[in-house]
Write a protein that holds these residues in place. Sequence first.
Motif, PDB file in Angstrom:
ATOM      1  N   ALA A 138       0.851  -1.194   0.000  1.00  0.00           N
ATOM      2  CA  ALA A 138       0.000   0.000   0.000  1.00  0.00           C
ATOM      3  C   ALA A 138       0.885   1.241   0.000  1.00  0.00           C
ATOM      4  N   ILE A 139       0.585   2.147  -0.855  1.00  0.00           N
ATOM      5  CA  ILE A 139       1.271   3.439  -0.904  1.00  0.00           C
ATOM      6  C   ILE A 139       0.205   4.492  -0.608  1.00  0.00           C
ATOM      7  N   TYR A 140       0.465   5.285   0.430  1.00  0.00           N
ATOM      8  CA  TYR A 140      -0.520   6.278   0.865  1.00  0.00           C
ATOM      9  C   TYR A 140      -0.140   7.652   0.353  1.00  0.00           C
ATOM     10  N   GLU A 141      -1.109   8.376  -0.137  1.00  0.00           N
ATOM     11  CA  GLU A 141      -0.979   9.793  -0.458  1.00  0.00           C
ATOM     12  C   GLU A 141      -1.875  10.528   0.529  1.00  0.00           C
ATOM     13  N   ASP A 142      -1.262  11.306   1.424  1.00  0.00           N
ATOM     14  CA  ASP A 142      -2.025  12.005   2.466  1.00  0.00           C
ATOM     15  C   ASP A 142      -2.357  13.413   1.997  1.00  0.00           C
ATOM     16  N   TYR A 143      -3.618  13.789   2.151  1.00  0.00           N
ATOM     17  CA  TYR A 143      -4.093  15.132   1.842  1.00  0.00           C
ATOM     18  C   TYR A 143      -4.665  15.703   3.127  1.00  0.00           C
ATOM     19  N   TYR A 144      -4.258  16.922   3.461  1.00  0.00           N
ATOM     20  CA  TYR A 144      -4.693  17.559   4.702  1.00  0.00           C
ATOM     21  C   TYR A 144      -5.602  18.735   4.379  1.00  0.00           C
ATOM     22  N   HIS A 145      -6.695  18.840   5.113  1.00  0.00           N
ATOM     23  CA  HIS A 145      -7.669  19.906   4.901  1.00  0.00           C
ATOM     24  C   HIS A 145      -7.888  20.624   6.228  1.00  0.00           C
ATOM     25  N   PRO A 146      -7.923  21.965   6.219  1.00  0.00           N
ATOM     26  CA  PRO A 146      -8.129  22.698   7.475  1.00  0.00           C
ATOM     27  C   PRO A 146      -9.530  22.438   8.044  1.00  0.00           C
ATOM     28  N   GLN A 147      -9.564  22.293   9.347  1.00  0.00           N
ATOM     29  CA  GLN A 147     -10.825  22.079  10.044  1.00  0.00           C
ATOM     30  C   GLN A 147     -10.948  23.155  11.109  1.00  0.00           C
TER      31      GLN A 147
END
Length: 82
Positions: free
Chosen positions: A18-27
């Motif tokens: 598994a290769i993860y691509e992390d995307y972060y969104h402001p909360q």
Amino acid sequence: MSENKKCCAKTVFDPPQAIYEDYYHPQHVEVVQQIEVIRRHHCVPVYHHVTTCTVKDVFCGDSWSGEQGNEVRTSNVRKKRK
């Protein structure tokens, strides 16, 4: 080299990685900070100096003999009323 027909070619698969691509969104997170104002009252001494004045006449010398040399005489000063 000649191909051996008894040994067939094979394909082997490893387990998938598994290769993860992390995307972060402001909360938006609201933080409430309560402030309590405490009014502290302190008594501080403030000195007011009051002076009194007394006047006395003390006679010293050889002309007075005995207990009279230690005698203290005071004068009364009165103000005239207008």
